[in-house]
Design an enzyme around this catalytic site. Structure first.
Site, short mmCIF file in Angstrom:
data_model
loop_
_atom_site.label_atom_id
_atom_site.label_comp_id
_atom_site.label_asym_id
_atom_site.label_seq_id
_atom_site.Cartn_x
_atom_site.Cartn_y
_atom_site.Cartn_z
N TRP A 1 -17.95 -4.82 10.91
CA TRP A 1 -18.00 -4.31 9.53
C TRP A 1 -17.97 -5.47 8.53
CZ3 TRP A 1 -19.48 -0.12 7.11
CH2 TRP A 1 -19.47 1.10 7.79
N GLU B 1 -14.57 -3.82 13.91
CA GLU B 1 -14.15 -4.08 12.53
C GLU B 1 -14.65 -5.44 12.08
OE1 GLU B 1 -12.88 -1.73 10.66
OE2 GLU B 1 -12.96 -0.45 12.43
N ASN C 1 -5.94 -0.19 5.51
CA ASN C 1 -7.32 0.24 5.28
C ASN C 1 -7.43 1.73 4.96
OD1 ASN C 1 -10.26 -0.10 5.34
ND2 ASN C 1 -10.12 1.21 7.15
N TRP D 1 -15.97 -0.39 -1.72
CA TRP D 1 -15.87 0.48 -2.91
C TRP D 1 -17.12 1.35 -3.01
CZ3 TRP D 1 -12.03 2.18 -5.88
CH2 TRP D 1 -10.83 1.51 -5.82
N TRP E 1 -16.01 3.08 -9.92
CA TRP E 1 -15.53 2.29 -8.77
C TRP E 1 -15.38 0.80 -9.11
CZ3 TRP E 1 -19.16 -1.39 -7.31
CH2 TRP E 1 -20.50 -1.14 -7.68
N TRP F 1 -19.06 8.39 -16.04
CA TRP F 1 -17.68 8.16 -15.62
C TRP F 1 -16.72 8.46 -16.75
CZ3 TRP F 1 -17.22 7.25 -10.57
CH2 TRP F 1 -18.31 6.70 -9.88
P1 FAD Z 1 -7.84 -5.06 10.97
O1 FAD Z 1 -7.88 -3.60 11.13
O2 FAD Z 1 -6.96 -5.83 11.85
O3 FAD Z 1 -9.36 -5.55 11.12
C1 FAD Z 1 -9.69 -6.89 11.52
C2 FAD Z 1 -10.61 -7.53 10.50
O4 FAD Z 1 -11.84 -6.80 10.42
C3 FAD Z 1 -10.04 -7.53 9.09
O5 FAD Z 1 -9.14 -8.61 8.91
C4 FAD Z 1 -11.30 -7.64 8.26
O6 FAD Z 1 -11.75 -8.97 8.17
C5 FAD Z 1 -12.32 -6.84 9.07
N1 FAD Z 1 -12.40 -5.47 8.56
C6 FAD Z 1 -11.67 -4.39 8.92
N2 FAD Z 1 -12.08 -3.29 8.26
C7 FAD Z 1 -13.09 -3.68 7.45
C8 FAD Z 1 -13.91 -3.02 6.51
N3 FAD Z 1 -13.80 -1.69 6.26
N4 FAD Z 1 -14.83 -3.74 5.85
C9 FAD Z 1 -14.98 -5.06 6.07
N5 FAD Z 1 -14.23 -5.75 6.95
C10 FAD Z 1 -13.30 -5.07 7.63
N6 FAD Z 1 -11.31 -6.25 3.27
C11 FAD Z 1 -11.24 -7.53 2.87
O7 FAD Z 1 -11.12 -8.42 3.72
N7 FAD Z 1 -11.32 -7.88 1.55
C12 FAD Z 1 -11.44 -6.93 0.57
O8 FAD Z 1 -11.53 -7.29 -0.61
C13 FAD Z 1 -11.48 -5.56 0.96
N8 FAD Z 1 -11.57 -4.58 0.03
C14 FAD Z 1 -11.60 -3.27 0.43
C15 FAD Z 1 -11.72 -2.27 -0.54
C16 FAD Z 1 -11.73 -0.92 -0.16
C17 FAD Z 1 -11.87 0.16 -1.22
C18 FAD Z 1 -11.61 -0.57 1.20
C19 FAD Z 1 -11.63 0.88 1.63
C20 FAD Z 1 -11.53 -1.55 2.17
C21 FAD Z 1 -11.52 -2.91 1.81
N9 FAD Z 1 -11.43 -3.94 2.77
C22 FAD Z 1 -11.41 -5.24 2.37
C23 FAD Z 1 -11.55 -3.64 4.21
C24 FAD Z 1 -10.23 -3.40 4.99
O9 FAD Z 1 -9.42 -2.48 4.31
C25 FAD Z 1 -9.44 -4.68 5.24
O10 FAD Z 1 -10.29 -5.68 5.77
C26 FAD Z 1 -8.31 -4.45 6.24
O11 FAD Z 1 -7.45 -3.43 5.78
C27 FAD Z 1 -7.53 -5.74 6.43
O12 FAD Z 1 -6.41 -5.55 7.25
P2 FAD Z 1 -6.36 -6.16 8.72
O13 FAD Z 1 -6.69 -7.60 8.69
O14 FAD Z 1 -5.04 -5.78 9.29
O15 FAD Z 1 -7.54 -5.36 9.42
#
Ligand code: FAD
Length: 402
Positions: free
Chosen positions: A271, A268, A334, A375, A352, A299
């Protein structure tokens, strides 16, 4: 000695902060600066939830600096002008910052560096926010990756640098005036919004969240998909504001935990790096679909549907639960982010970018790169996106995950 300015941006911490370490190692007295920039054209105006976080995070950073005999100097305005003016005002001979990767920040910092060098001022930038720079992980032919899995495989072959502890002795340059943080009015004007934000911003809280998570990292692979569980790290806002750095997280997890759960978690972080390099190499990512075929997509412009979505009043339980969680806590799981995004785009047919803007204003972890890339991923118009015809079924998603 003449002072050195440490310009804090999205690196609001003392540990593993290479700009601070570089400045401290120079032996010059430090001026620690943060600039609130609402004036530079571009996407630098923080949303409401981000401003709430920023207020508390700056308070925490200032307190940490005060414990070491200094303080955080706050200034407001166009960052490039403020920084140039402060160099003159303080007769500083050097300035150092950690890099940001948003397109407007890249352009501004490049111009500043050139100007300072021309004026004989040392200007140096460092990497505090990423495991690898966006230009470091490349395909065999030297181009940036557009597909995640090969990017991750290439990234995983490299060892991220080790985090560095905070410098021991800091000497500060006295007498520089600072704005009063309260006058920046970063906290929401609507008194009931943000009162449910159950977060503690700041470096100490970020480290506590990391260590609390490491103990559960082995279960992350399955727990991360269940929105009703606290199965994820909730590090995203801390990471966005740089209260903790990815090197600290990577090494804390990697040295204490070698499980599938830990490996899934590290992915992650991959990502996050992938999103950042996508934005760096595609600066129009927040505005335009990476897949140009979607530019002319028609849209719906239905304000009633958009309002129902944003207020959590669509009548679809998982969508409404997610949108209400977002409003109340500034964060959403997420999987639920994917479901609500898919619902907005594919059921309601709304652009979006509207969803991206709403998230920008309401997420405490709002991040230009991660928000835009995700997005576009859900819309099916981005790099390595879900196919455009895949629609998350919010009922089946509930049966499977909730
Ligand atoms: P954990 O599951 O603990 O993951 C650890 C870290 O990995 C996160 O803190 C984050 O930095 C990174 N990470 C995890 N998943 C993703 C992902 N899909 N993309 C990029 N990094 C990721 N994340 C943001 O930080 N800022 C945003 O503005 C953002 N917008 C999003 C918009 C949409 C439509 C979607 C589907 C996802 C978005 N995310 C965003 C990604 C993700 O949802 C969040 O990073 C995550 O839910 C944060 O929770 P966590 O720290 O408990 O994640």
């Amino acid at each position: 000695m003449k002072p050195v300015i440490v310009w804090f941006r999205q690196d609001l911490r003392l540990n593993d902060n290479p700009a601070l370490a570089t400045a401290a190692a120079s032996g010059r007295p430090l001026i620690c600066l943060y600039v609130l920039d609402d004036d530079t054209p571009g996407d630098c105006r923080w949303g409401g939830a981000s401003r709430w976080w920023l207020h508390h995070s700056l308070t925490a950073l200032d307190a940490s600096l005060r414990k070491r005999g200094g303080n955080l100097v706050l200034r407001r305005g166009r960052a490039d002008r403020i920084v140039r003016a402060l160099v003159k005002e303080a007769d500083a001979e050097a300035i150092v910052w950690n890099r940001c990767y948003e397109p407007f920040a890249v352009a501004r910092d490049k111009a500043l560096k050139e100007d300072f060098k021309a004026d004989g001022i040392e200007a140096e930038s460092c990497n505090a926010s990423l495991l690898f720079e966006p230009w470091e992980i490349r395909t065999a032919s030297g181009t940036p990756f557009r597909v995640f899995t090969p990017f991750w495989n290439a990234m995983r072959r490299n060892e991220p640098g080790r985090p560095q502890p905070a410098p021991r002795n800091l000497t500060f340059h006295p007498g520089i005036e600072s704005d009063d943080l309260r006058e920046w009015r970063l906290l929401p004007r609507k008194p009931d919004w943000a009162k449910g934000f159950d977060w503690t911003p700041g470096e100490d809280a970020a480290r506590a969240a990391l260590y609390a998570f490491v103990d559960h990292a082995s279960g992350y692979k399955t727990a991360r998909d269940i929105p009703g569980m606290d199965g994820t790290s909730r590090l995203s806002p801390h990471l966005h504001w740089g209260e903790i750095g990815p090197r600290q997280i990577w090494h804390a997890v990697h040295t204490r935990e070698r499980s599938d759960g830990a490996e899934t978690f590290l992915k992650e972080l991959g990502w996050r790096e992938f999103c950042c390099q996508l934005l760096f190499h595609n600066p129009s990512l927040p505005e335009h679909p990476l897949d140009a075929r979607f530019t002319k997509f028609e849209w719906h412009r239905d304000e009633t549907d958009f309002t129902a979505w944003s207020r959590g009043r669509t009548g679809i339980p998982i969508v409404d639960a997610g949108m209400r969680q977002l409003r109340q806590t500034g964060w959403m799981h997420n999987r639920v982010r994917m479901i609500v995004a898919s619902f907005l785009i594919k059921h309601l047919g709304i652009h979006w970018r509207r969803g991206q803007e709403w998230f920008w204003d309401t997420l405490v972890d709002a991040d230009l790169a991660s928000n835009a890339a995700n997005w576009q991923w859900v819309a099916g118009c981005g790099a390595d996106a879900a196919p455009f015809f895949r629609i998350f079924n919010p009922v089946l998603q509930v049966e499977k995950f909730d």
